[in-house]
Every structure is written in structure tokens, then in C-alpha cells.
Design a protein around this motif. Structure first.
Motif, PDB file in Angstrom:
ATOM      1  N   ALA A   1       0.837  -1.190   0.076  1.00 62.19           N
ATOM      2  CA  ALA A   1      -0.104   0.043  -0.009  1.00 62.19           C
ATOM      3  C   ALA A   1       0.921   1.428   0.071  1.00 62.19           C
ATOM      4  O   ALA A   1       1.813   1.396   0.734  1.00 62.19           O
ATOM      5  CB  ALA A   1      -1.026   0.042   1.279  1.00 62.19           C
ATOM      6  N   ASP A   2       0.633   2.059  -0.798  1.00 59.51           N
ATOM      7  CA  ASP A   2       1.048   3.636  -0.721  1.00 59.51           C
ATOM      8  C   ASP A   2       0.283   4.701  -0.196  1.00 59.51           C
ATOM      9  O   ASP A   2      -0.870   4.104   0.502  1.00 59.51           O
ATOM     10  CB  ASP A   2       1.364   4.006  -2.167  1.00 59.51           C
ATOM     11  CG  ASP A   2       0.173   4.155  -3.056  1.00 59.51           C
ATOM     12  OD1 ASP A   2      -0.865   4.091  -2.534  1.00 59.51           O
ATOM     13  OD2 ASP A   2       0.604   4.107  -4.188  1.00 59.51           O
ATOM     14  N   GLU A   3       0.810   5.779   0.210  1.00 60.37           N
ATOM     15  CA  GLU A   3       0.104   6.985   1.023  1.00 60.37           C
ATOM     16  C   GLU A   3      -1.361   7.469   0.308  1.00 60.37           C
ATOM     17  O   GLU A   3      -2.160   7.954   1.058  1.00 60.37           O
ATOM     18  CB  GLU A   3       1.063   7.990   1.035  1.00 60.37           C
ATOM     19  CG  GLU A   3       2.179   7.805   1.981  1.00 60.37           C
ATOM     20  CD  GLU A   3       3.364   7.199   1.003  1.00 60.37           C
ATOM     21  OE1 GLU A   3       3.678   7.649  -0.144  1.00 60.37           O
ATOM     22  OE2 GLU A   3       4.031   6.335   1.454  1.00 60.37           O
ATOM     23  N   ILE A   4      -1.391   7.220  -0.947  1.00 61.98           N
ATOM     24  CA  ILE A   4      -2.717   7.755  -1.653  1.00 61.98           C
ATOM     25  C   ILE A   4      -3.808   6.731  -1.696  1.00 61.98           C
ATOM     26  O   ILE A   4      -4.594   6.936  -3.014  1.00 61.98           O
ATOM     27  CB  ILE A   4      -2.184   8.625  -2.925  1.00 61.98           C
ATOM     28  CG1 ILE A   4      -1.451   7.643  -3.829  1.00 61.98           C
ATOM     29  CG2 ILE A   4      -1.321   9.948  -2.343  1.00 61.98           C
ATOM     30  CD1 ILE A   4      -1.352   8.172  -5.334  1.00 61.98           C
ATOM     31  N   GLY A   5      -3.670   5.736  -1.171  1.00 67.45           N
ATOM     32  CA  GLY A   5      -4.685   4.567  -1.290  1.00 67.45           C
ATOM     33  C   GLY A   5      -4.440   3.647  -2.377  1.00 67.45           C
ATOM     34  O   GLY A   5      -5.499   2.662  -2.457  1.00 67.45           O
ATOM     35  N   TYR A  41      -1.439   0.865  -4.404  1.00 70.18           N
ATOM     36  CA  TYR A  41      -0.529   0.206  -4.153  1.00 70.18           C
ATOM     37  C   TYR A  41       0.618   0.138  -5.134  1.00 70.18           C
ATOM     38  O   TYR A  41       0.439   0.742  -6.340  1.00 70.18           O
ATOM     39  CB  TYR A  41      -0.863  -1.325  -3.869  1.00 70.18           C
ATOM     40  CG  TYR A  41      -1.380  -2.025  -5.079  1.00 70.18           C
ATOM     41  CD1 TYR A  41      -0.486  -2.913  -5.910  1.00 70.18           C
ATOM     42  CD2 TYR A  41      -2.756  -2.004  -5.704  1.00 70.18           C
ATOM     43  CE1 TYR A  41      -0.901  -3.483  -6.767  1.00 70.18           C
ATOM     44  CE2 TYR A  41      -3.144  -2.506  -6.912  1.00 70.18           C
ATOM     45  CZ  TYR A  41      -2.294  -3.325  -7.578  1.00 70.18           C
ATOM     46  OH  TYR A  41      -2.640  -4.172  -8.727  1.00 70.18           O
ATOM     47  N   GLN A  42       1.931  -0.478  -4.794  1.00 70.65           N
ATOM     48  CA  GLN A  42       2.980  -0.475  -5.756  1.00 70.65           C
ATOM     49  C   GLN A  42       3.223  -2.172  -5.740  1.00 70.65           C
ATOM     50  O   GLN A  42       2.955  -2.831  -4.667  1.00 70.65           O
ATOM     51  CB  GLN A  42       4.101   0.037  -5.358  1.00 70.65           C
ATOM     52  CG  GLN A  42       3.916   1.598  -5.142  1.00 70.65           C
ATOM     53  CD  GLN A  42       5.175   2.396  -4.869  1.00 70.65           C
ATOM     54  OE1 GLN A  42       6.242   1.708  -4.643  1.00 70.65           O
ATOM     55  NE2 GLN A  42       5.266   3.573  -5.216  1.00 70.65           N
TER      56      GLN A  42
END
Length: 112
Positions: free
Chosen positions: A25-29, A31-32
Motif C-alpha cells: 500500500a502507498d500513501e494515496i490509497g 499500491y505498488q
């Protein structure tokens, strides 16, 4: 019953990393995709086909291979095998003689 497949064990000499994609998960909802090594396996890499198609203003190369490894559970399409800088996306996986000794992976080499 299928005829047993014999493979000289010395031909399984290419060291490969078996990798699975783990979404992080990334900070803006969103994923990477992160690739994580699951195991080191030894296999036989055999080229199957190479095609070149011109598209989007550049040639698009596709190279497929057959990689045979010793049987292990959990290997499935969507995973990949890596040998140094070469990356092989697993397209299909099957047991060639239903003996539980080997897995044949049809793969597509990326960046070829």
C-alpha cells in the motif's frame, strides 16, 4: 499411464530466483508491486520462439522459453523466475508426465 520423462539432472544447472508479486500500500490509497524472492531453484532453460512486431513507433520483442525445474508446490502463473538480469514471467505451469518430479513453465522473457 504417461511415459516417464527422463531429464539428466546435470541439465538443471541454471540458478533461478522464484519470485512472487506482493502489493504494498502507498500513501494515496493505491499500491505498488514489489517482487519478493520465495526460493532459489535450478532449472533448464530452452528457447521456444522469438517474435518482433512493430508497434507504437518501435519494435516490440517477445521471446518465450520453456523452463524445467524440480517439482515444488506453489509455483503458478503470475509469478516469475529471474536469472541475474534476465526476468521470465510465468505464463503456464504443468507436470509433463504426472510423476510429481518436474514442473515445466512456459515463460515470456521481459526486456529481451
Amino acid at each position: 499411464m504417461m511415459r516417464a520423462l527422463f531429464i539428466d539432472p546435470g541439465r538443471l544447472r541454471n540458478e533461478l530466483s522464484l519470485e512472487a508479486c506482493v502489493p504494498v500500500a502507498d500513501e494515496i490509497g493505491g499500491y505498488q508491486e514489489t517482487w519478493t524472492e520465495i526460493a532459489t531453484v535450478f532449472g533448464m532453460i530452452e528457447p521456444v520462439s522469438a517474435t518482433s512486431v512493430f508497434g507504437a513507433g518501435q519494435p516490440l520483442e517477445t521471446t518465450t522459453h520453456r523452463i524445467t525445474i524440480r517439482h515444488r508446490s506453489g509455483v503458478e502463473s503470475g509469478m516469475r523466475l529471474r536469472r541475474q538480469d534476465r526476468v521470465f514471467e510465468i505464463i503456464t505451469v504443468h507436470d509433463p508426465d504426472d510423476s510429481g518430479r518436474y514442473l515445466m513453465c512456459r515463460v515470456r522473457e521481459t526486456g529481451a
